[in-house]
Every structure is written in structure tokens, then in C-alpha cells.
Scaffold this motif. Structure first.
Motif, PDB file in Angstrom:
ATOM      1  N   ALA A 155       0.842  -1.197   0.000  1.00 52.56           N
ATOM      2  CA  ALA A 155       0.000   0.000   0.000  1.00 52.56           C
ATOM      3  C   ALA A 155       0.871   1.237   0.000  1.00 52.56           C
ATOM      4  CB  ALA A 155      -0.915   0.001   1.224  1.00 52.56           C
ATOM      5  N   ASP A 156       0.330   2.305  -0.554  1.00 50.09           N
ATOM      6  CA  ASP A 156       1.004   3.599  -0.559  1.00 50.09           C
ATOM      7  C   ASP A 156       0.245   4.562   0.338  1.00 50.09           C
ATOM      8  OD1 ASP A 156       3.112   3.090  -2.445  1.00 50.09           O
ATOM      9  OD2 ASP A 156       1.579   3.031  -4.002  1.00 50.09           O
ATOM     10  N   PHE A 157       0.989   5.340   1.109  1.00 46.88           N
ATOM     11  CA  PHE A 157       0.414   6.352   1.979  1.00 46.88           C
ATOM     12  C   PHE A 157       1.029   7.698   1.633  1.00 46.88           C
ATOM     13  CE2 PHE A 157      -0.489   2.503   4.205  1.00 46.88           C
ATOM     14  CZ  PHE A 157      -1.677   2.738   4.879  1.00 46.88           C
ATOM     15  N   ALA A 158       0.235   8.750   1.709  1.00 56.09           N
ATOM     16  CA  ALA A 158       0.707  10.094   1.360  1.00 56.09           C
ATOM     17  C   ALA A 158       1.613  10.681   2.435  1.00 56.09           C
ATOM     18  CB  ALA A 158      -0.486  11.013   1.118  1.00 56.09           C
ATOM     19  N   ASP A 159       1.652  10.072   3.600  1.00 51.74           N
ATOM     20  CA  ASP A 159       2.451  10.580   4.706  1.00 51.74           C
ATOM     21  C   ASP A 159       3.902  10.112   4.614  1.00 51.74           C
ATOM     22  OD1 ASP A 159       0.202  11.781   6.071  1.00 51.74           O
ATOM     23  OD2 ASP A 159      -0.427   9.737   6.521  1.00 51.74           O
ATOM     24  N   PRO A 160       4.833  10.883   5.195  1.00 50.34           N
ATOM     25  CA  PRO A 160       6.237  10.466   5.196  1.00 50.34           C
ATOM     26  C   PRO A 160       6.459   9.239   6.091  1.00 50.34           C
ATOM     27  CG  PRO A 160       5.973  12.558   6.356  1.00 50.34           C
ATOM     28  CD  PRO A 160       4.651  12.202   5.793  1.00 50.34           C
ATOM     29  N   GLY A 212       9.509  10.935  -2.852  1.00 49.23           N
ATOM     30  CA  GLY A 212      10.310  11.415  -1.733  1.00 49.23           C
ATOM     31  C   GLY A 212       9.511  11.880  -0.532  1.00 49.23           C
ATOM     32  N   THR A 213       8.186  11.892  -0.625  1.00 44.74           N
ATOM     33  CA  THR A 213       7.382  12.336   0.512  1.00 44.74           C
ATOM     34  C   THR A 213       6.394  11.283   0.989  1.00 44.74           C
ATOM     35  OG1 THR A 213       5.725  13.332  -0.934  1.00 44.74           O
ATOM     36  CG2 THR A 213       7.511  14.759  -0.171  1.00 44.74           C
ATOM     37  N   ASN A 214       6.009  10.359   0.125  1.00 41.73           N
ATOM     38  CA  ASN A 214       5.041   9.346   0.553  1.00 41.73           C
ATOM     39  C   ASN A 214       5.748   8.091   1.052  1.00 41.73           C
ATOM     40  OD1 ASN A 214       5.953   8.320  -1.855  1.00 41.73           O
ATOM     41  ND2 ASN A 214       3.943   7.860  -2.665  1.00 41.73           N
ATOM     42  N   THR A 215       4.972   7.132   1.548  1.00 41.08           N
ATOM     43  CA  THR A 215       5.520   5.898   2.111  1.00 41.08           C
ATOM     44  C   THR A 215       4.910   4.701   1.410  1.00 41.08           C
ATOM     45  OG1 THR A 215       5.768   6.943   4.271  1.00 41.08           O
ATOM     46  CG2 THR A 215       5.779   4.539   4.227  1.00 41.08           C
ATOM     47  N   ARG A 216       5.758   3.774   1.037  1.00 45.74           N
ATOM     48  CA  ARG A 216       5.332   2.497   0.467  1.00 45.74           C
ATOM     49  C   ARG A 216       5.447   1.448   1.568  1.00 45.74           C
ATOM     50  NH1 ARG A 216       2.545   0.449  -3.752  1.00 45.74           N
ATOM     51  NH2 ARG A 216       3.379  -1.507  -4.484  1.00 45.74           N
ATOM     52  N   ILE A 217       4.348   0.744   1.833  1.00 47.52           N
ATOM     53  CA  ILE A 217       4.328  -0.286   2.863  1.00 47.52           C
ATOM     54  C   ILE A 217       4.165  -1.639   2.211  1.00 47.52           C
ATOM     55  CG2 ILE A 217       3.060  -1.219   4.837  1.00 47.52           C
ATOM     56  CD1 ILE A 217       2.197   1.620   5.469  1.00 47.52           C
ATOM     57  N   THR A 218       5.013  -2.577   2.583  1.00 43.67           N
ATOM     58  CA  THR A 218       4.813  -3.983   2.232  1.00 43.67           C
ATOM     59  C   THR A 218       4.746  -4.746   3.545  1.00 43.67           C
ATOM     60  OG1 THR A 218       7.189  -4.371   2.010  1.00 43.67           O
ATOM     61  CG2 THR A 218       5.988  -3.823   0.003  1.00 43.67           C
ATOM     62  N   ALA A 219       3.780  -5.640   3.626  1.00 46.42           N
ATOM     63  CA  ALA A 219       3.597  -6.394   4.865  1.00 46.42           C
ATOM     64  C   ALA A 219       3.175  -7.822   4.552  1.00 46.42           C
ATOM     65  CB  ALA A 219       2.549  -5.716   5.736  1.00 46.42           C
ATOM     66  N   THR A 220       3.651  -8.739   5.380  1.00 48.58           N
ATOM     67  CA  THR A 220       3.230 -10.132   5.288  1.00 48.58           C
ATOM     68  C   THR A 220       2.801 -10.591   6.675  1.00 48.58           C
ATOM     69  OG1 THR A 220       5.472 -10.972   5.699  1.00 48.58           O
ATOM     70  CG2 THR A 220       4.812 -10.670   3.391  1.00 48.58           C
ATOM     71  N   SER A 221       1.883 -11.527   6.693  1.00 50.07           N
ATOM     72  CA  SER A 221       1.436 -12.149   7.933  1.00 50.07           C
ATOM     73  C   SER A 221       1.437 -13.650   7.702  1.00 50.07           C
ATOM     74  CB  SER A 221       0.031 -11.652   8.308  1.00 50.07           C
ATOM     75  OG  SER A 221      -0.396 -12.215   9.530  1.00 50.07           O
ATOM     76  N   GLN A 222       2.083 -14.389   8.595  1.00 50.27           N
ATOM     77  CA  GLN A 222       2.275 -15.840   8.440  1.00 50.27           C
ATOM     78  C   GLN A 222       1.934 -16.532   9.750  1.00 50.27           C
ATOM     79  OE1 GLN A 222       3.893 -17.780   5.757  1.00 50.27           O
ATOM     80  NE2 GLN A 222       3.239 -19.512   7.004  1.00 50.27           N
ATOM     81  N   SER A 223       1.063 -17.533   9.676  1.00 52.27           N
ATOM     82  CA  SER A 223       0.754 -18.339  10.861  1.00 52.27           C
ATOM     83  C   SER A 223       1.910 -19.281  11.149  1.00 52.27           C
ATOM     84  CB  SER A 223      -0.518 -19.160  10.632  1.00 52.27           C
ATOM     85  OG  SER A 223      -1.614 -18.318  10.399  1.00 52.27           O
ATOM     86  N   ARG A 224       2.181 -19.508  12.418  1.00 51.93           N
ATOM     87  CA  ARG A 224       3.254 -20.430  12.791  1.00 51.93           C
ATOM     88  C   ARG A 224       2.825 -21.884  12.681  1.00 51.93           C
ATOM     89  NH1 ARG A 224       6.205 -17.685  18.052  1.00 51.93           N
ATOM     90  NH2 ARG A 224       6.949 -15.837  16.932  1.00 51.93           N
ATOM     91  N   VAL A 225       1.554 -22.148  12.857  1.00 52.95           N
ATOM     92  CA  VAL A 225       1.061 -23.526  12.799  1.00 52.95           C
ATOM     93  C   VAL A 225      -0.160 -23.594  11.886  1.00 52.95           C
ATOM     94  CG1 VAL A 225       1.873 -24.144  15.105  1.00 52.95           C
ATOM     95  CG2 VAL A 225      -0.419 -23.254  14.826  1.00 52.95           C
ATOM     96  N   GLY A 226      -0.408 -24.791  11.359  1.00 49.17           N
ATOM     97  CA  GLY A 226      -1.617 -25.039  10.591  1.00 49.17           C
ATOM     98  C   GLY A 226      -1.442 -24.870   9.104  1.00 49.17           C
ATOM     99  N   LYS A 227      -2.294 -25.546   8.382  1.00 52.22           N
ATOM    100  CA  LYS A 227      -2.294 -25.468   6.919  1.00 52.22           C
ATOM    101  C   LYS A 227      -3.140 -24.292   6.433  1.00 52.22           C
ATOM    102  CE  LYS A 227      -3.294 -28.191   2.834  1.00 52.22           C
ATOM    103  NZ  LYS A 227      -3.778 -29.445   2.301  1.00 52.22           N
ATOM    104  N   GLY A 228      -4.186 -23.980   7.157  1.00 51.25           N
ATOM    105  CA  GLY A 228      -5.055 -22.866   6.816  1.00 51.25           C
ATOM    106  C   GLY A 228      -5.165 -21.928   8.004  1.00 51.25           C
ATOM    107  N   ASP A 229      -5.498 -20.663   7.735  1.00 54.14           N
ATOM    108  CA  ASP A 229      -5.555 -19.672   8.814  1.00 54.14           C
ATOM    109  C   ASP A 229      -6.969 -19.178   9.105  1.00 54.14           C
ATOM    110  OD1 ASP A 229      -6.170 -17.957   6.722  1.00 54.14           O
ATOM    111  OD2 ASP A 229      -4.229 -16.974   6.719  1.00 54.14           O
ATOM    112  N   LEU A 230      -7.960 -19.760   8.415  1.00 54.11           N
ATOM    113  CA  LEU A 230      -9.351 -19.327   8.554  1.00 54.11           C
ATOM    114  C   LEU A 230      -9.508 -17.828   8.316  1.00 54.11           C
ATOM    115  CD1 LEU A 230     -10.498 -21.465  11.630  1.00 54.11           C
ATOM    116  CD2 LEU A 230     -10.668 -22.015   9.192  1.00 54.11           C
TER     117      LEU A 230
END
Length: 138
Positions: free
Chosen positions: A39-44, A101-119
Motif C-alpha cells: 500500500a502507498d500512503f501520502a504521509d512520510p 520522496g514524501t510518501n511511504t510504500r508499505i509492504t507487509a506479510t502475515s504468516q501463521s506459525r502452525v496449521g495449513k489454513g488460517d481461517l
């Protein structure tokens, strides 16, 4: 004895129904245990960084494990613990100065430690995170 068994079964059924009602994508949520978003945000970067730290400090289930800064990039390793079964999800967030030079690019991941599915919990983690970062800190 019979009343205790009935109460226990009722509680278990309520938990199962509540979990099933939270599933957004039936084809994904039983087979995937990770999610990613950009996601991109207009904030620094500094503003998003402050907002992120404040929001996590206010959350009982989110904890910052580490923070690394280098060349205008900030990386976080965060955990989120589910309330009932105490499952832990590992969340990695990267804040990078945008092209202008003024906005922020965010990359994020979320990973479960256990299980095949995360519901669907990992997509919900990231959705909650992005929603919080869109809100100006008070």
C-alpha cells in the motif's frame, strides 16, 4: 454431570460457529496460512512509523519483536496472538520512502506459525493494520 456436558458442548459449538462465520474466502482460508499486502500512503515514513508504534502499543495482542532502520527504510518484526487458542502469527512490515520522496510504500506479510489454513486470520491482520495506519494518530 449431564448439565455440565451440555454446557461444554454448547460452548464448543458456539466457538466453532463463531470461527466459521469469520471465514471470508472458503477456497483460500482452509489452504493458505499467509497473506501479503502492499500500500502507498501520502504521509512520510516518520509519520507512518510513529503511527504504527503508537497503534501497536495500544493493542493487547500485537507486540514488536524487532525494528531495524537503514537508508530511509524501516523494517518491523511483529507478532499477533489470537485470543482463544493463543496461536501466534508473525508479521513483517517494511516502510520505504516512496518515489516522490514524501510518501511511504508499505509492504507487509502475515504468516501463521502452525496449521495449513488460517481461517482468514492473516488477511484480517493486514487489513486491521492498514486501517490503523490510515487513521491519524491523536
Amino acid at each position: 454431570m449431564l448439565v455440565t456436558l451440555a454446557v461444554t458442548i454448547t460452548i464448543v459449538l458456539i466457538i466453532i460457529v463463531a470461527a466459521l462465520l469469520r471465514i471470508d474466502n472458503w477456497s483460500r482460508d482452509f489452504t493458505e496460512n499467509s497473506a501479503a499486502v502492499e500500500a502507498d500512503f501520502a504521509d512520510p515514513v516518520s509519520t507512518i512509523d510513529s503511527r504504527l508504534q503508537q497503534w501497536i502499543a495500544d493493542q493487547s495482542r500485537w507486540d514488536i519483536q524487532s525494528k531495524t532502520e537503514s537508508d530511509g527504510t524501516i523494517e518491523y518484526e511483529i507478532t499477533r496472538t489470537t485470543p482463544v487458542f493463543r496461536f501466534v502469527d508473525d508479521i513483517e512490515i517494511r516502510l520505504v520512502l516512496g518515489d516522490d520522496g514524501t510518501n511511504t510504500r508499505i509492504t507487509a506479510t502475515s504468516q501463521s506459525r502452525v496449521g495449513k489454513g488460517d481461517l482468514g486470520q492473516n488477511p484480517r491482520n493486514l487489513s486491521e493494520l492498514l486501517k490503523a495506519l490510515q487513521m491519524p494518530s491523536e
